[in-house]
Design a protein around this motif. Structure first.
Motif, short mmCIF file in Angstrom:
data_model
loop_
_atom_site.label_atom_id
_atom_site.label_comp_id
_atom_site.label_asym_id
_atom_site.label_seq_id
_atom_site.Cartn_x
_atom_site.Cartn_y
_atom_site.Cartn_z
N ARG A 153 -71.74 32.09 7.44
CA ARG A 153 -71.64 33.32 7.84
C ARG A 153 -72.87 34.13 7.31
O ARG A 153 -73.13 34.12 5.94
CB ARG A 153 -70.07 33.98 7.39
CG ARG A 153 -69.93 35.33 7.76
CD ARG A 153 -68.65 35.83 7.33
NE ARG A 153 -67.55 35.05 7.75
CZ ARG A 153 -66.93 35.09 9.06
NH1 ARG A 153 -67.57 36.07 9.89
NH2 ARG A 153 -66.13 34.41 9.46
N ASN A 154 -73.45 34.90 8.01
CA ASN A 154 -74.68 35.60 7.62
C ASN A 154 -74.03 37.05 6.74
O ASN A 154 -73.56 37.68 7.64
CB ASN A 154 -75.49 35.86 8.85
CG ASN A 154 -76.90 36.47 8.51
OD1 ASN A 154 -76.80 37.33 7.56
ND2 ASN A 154 -77.87 36.14 9.20
N THR A 157 -75.15 40.34 8.67
CA THR A 157 -74.79 40.50 9.79
C THR A 157 -73.18 40.52 9.95
O THR A 157 -72.62 40.92 10.64
CB THR A 157 -75.26 40.02 10.88
OG1 THR A 157 -74.87 38.52 10.86
CG2 THR A 157 -76.68 39.94 11.09
N GLU A 159 -71.85 37.79 10.93
CA GLU A 159 -71.56 36.93 12.11
C GLU A 159 -71.67 35.46 11.69
O GLU A 159 -72.25 35.15 10.68
CB GLU A 159 -72.65 37.21 13.06
CG GLU A 159 -72.34 38.56 13.85
CD GLU A 159 -73.37 38.80 14.74
OE1 GLU A 159 -74.56 37.78 14.95
OE2 GLU A 159 -73.01 39.64 15.71
N ASN A 161 -73.45 32.08 12.13
CA ASN A 161 -74.50 31.34 12.70
C ASN A 161 -74.68 29.91 12.32
O ASN A 161 -73.95 29.38 11.89
CB ASN A 161 -75.77 32.03 11.66
CG ASN A 161 -76.09 33.56 12.06
OD1 ASN A 161 -76.79 34.01 11.36
ND2 ASN A 161 -75.12 34.26 12.72
N GLU A 175 -77.15 32.38 17.01
CA GLU A 175 -75.92 33.74 16.26
C GLU A 175 -74.74 33.75 17.30
O GLU A 175 -75.03 33.94 18.41
CB GLU A 175 -76.84 34.98 16.14
CG GLU A 175 -78.08 35.08 15.29
CD GLU A 175 -78.53 36.39 15.26
OE1 GLU A 175 -79.37 36.92 14.06
OE2 GLU A 175 -78.87 37.06 16.23
N MET A 176 -73.75 33.60 16.69
CA MET A 176 -72.55 33.54 17.40
C MET A 176 -72.15 35.00 17.41
O MET A 176 -72.00 35.84 16.66
CB MET A 176 -71.26 32.78 16.70
CG MET A 176 -71.72 31.55 16.33
SD MET A 176 -72.10 30.54 17.83
CE MET A 176 -72.75 28.75 16.71
N ALA A 177 -71.76 35.56 18.88
CA ALA A 177 -71.31 36.73 19.02
C ALA A 177 -69.87 36.69 19.16
O ALA A 177 -69.16 36.05 19.73
CB ALA A 177 -71.62 37.47 20.40
N GLU A 178 -69.15 37.80 18.47
CA GLU A 178 -67.52 37.75 18.52
C GLU A 178 -67.24 38.74 19.37
O GLU A 178 -67.55 39.78 19.56
CB GLU A 178 -67.11 37.73 17.17
CG GLU A 178 -67.50 36.42 16.06
CD GLU A 178 -66.79 36.72 14.64
OE1 GLU A 178 -65.66 36.99 14.69
OE2 GLU A 178 -67.49 36.61 13.66
#
Length: 178
Positions: A153-154, A157, A159, A161, A175-178
């Motif tokens: 988890r970055n 951000t 998010e 990653n 980068e994973m978008a939630e």
């Protein structure tokens, strides 16, 4: 130092436990109690009549994995404990040089969703904590562990990653978008 020891195909006798504890004293001297999140020791015998000693240590989100093999169980423990001590000292030196560390690992257990029966193609299952790291720390952690990928988890951000290294040695970020 607290640790959990398990054996597969090997009876973990008191003599082995005492020897392991004696060898891990050197590692215990360089670790503070509040740094150690978890430490698992696994001793198994493989199909080639070799003992495999595996250490998995979590030091506040920094994972150290060591695996050594030898036909003699005590020699395998010696090799593994020496390698663990070396990696712990290397990690502590690296962290001392990068004192800007801000992340704290998440301690939430994975949720259970009923019975899970993995397909025949899955050879092993490993549960790990999701680390909170900035991008530079994640790259250092991936290099330190010599892994081809790292999920984290970055902290900048929030998010999830994924870092991965391709066959040319280049590192890529997803980068994973939630």
């Amino acid at each position: 130092m607290e640790y959990r020891i398990t054996g597969k195909g090997v009876e973990i006798s008191e003599a082995i436990k005492n020897y392991l504890e004696k060898r891990l004293d050197k590692v215990d001297r360089v670790i503070y109690d509040d740094e150690l999140v978890s430490f698992d020791v696994r001793i198994e015998k493989d199909g080639k009549n070799q003992y495999v000693v595996k250490f998995n240590m979590n030091l506040k989100g920094n994972i150290i994995n060591v695996e050594e093999r030898h036909p003699d169980i005590y020699t395998a423990i010696d090799f593994a404990s020496d390698a663990l001590e070396k990696q712990v000292k290397k990690l502590k030196e690296r962290l001392k040089n990068h004192s800007h560390r801000k992340s704290i690992p998440t301690e939430t257990p994975l949720e259970e969703h009923g019975e899970f029966s993995p397909s025949d193609k899955i050879s092993s299952i490993k549960r790990v904590s999701l680390l909170n790291l900035d991008l530079d720390e994640a790259v250092m952690q991936m290099d330190e562990l010599n892994h081809r990928f790292l999920v984290f988890r970055n902290v900048n951000t929030g998010e999830i990653n994924l870092l991965y290294r391709d066959e040319n040695g280049n590192i890529h970020l997803i980068e994973m978008a939630e």
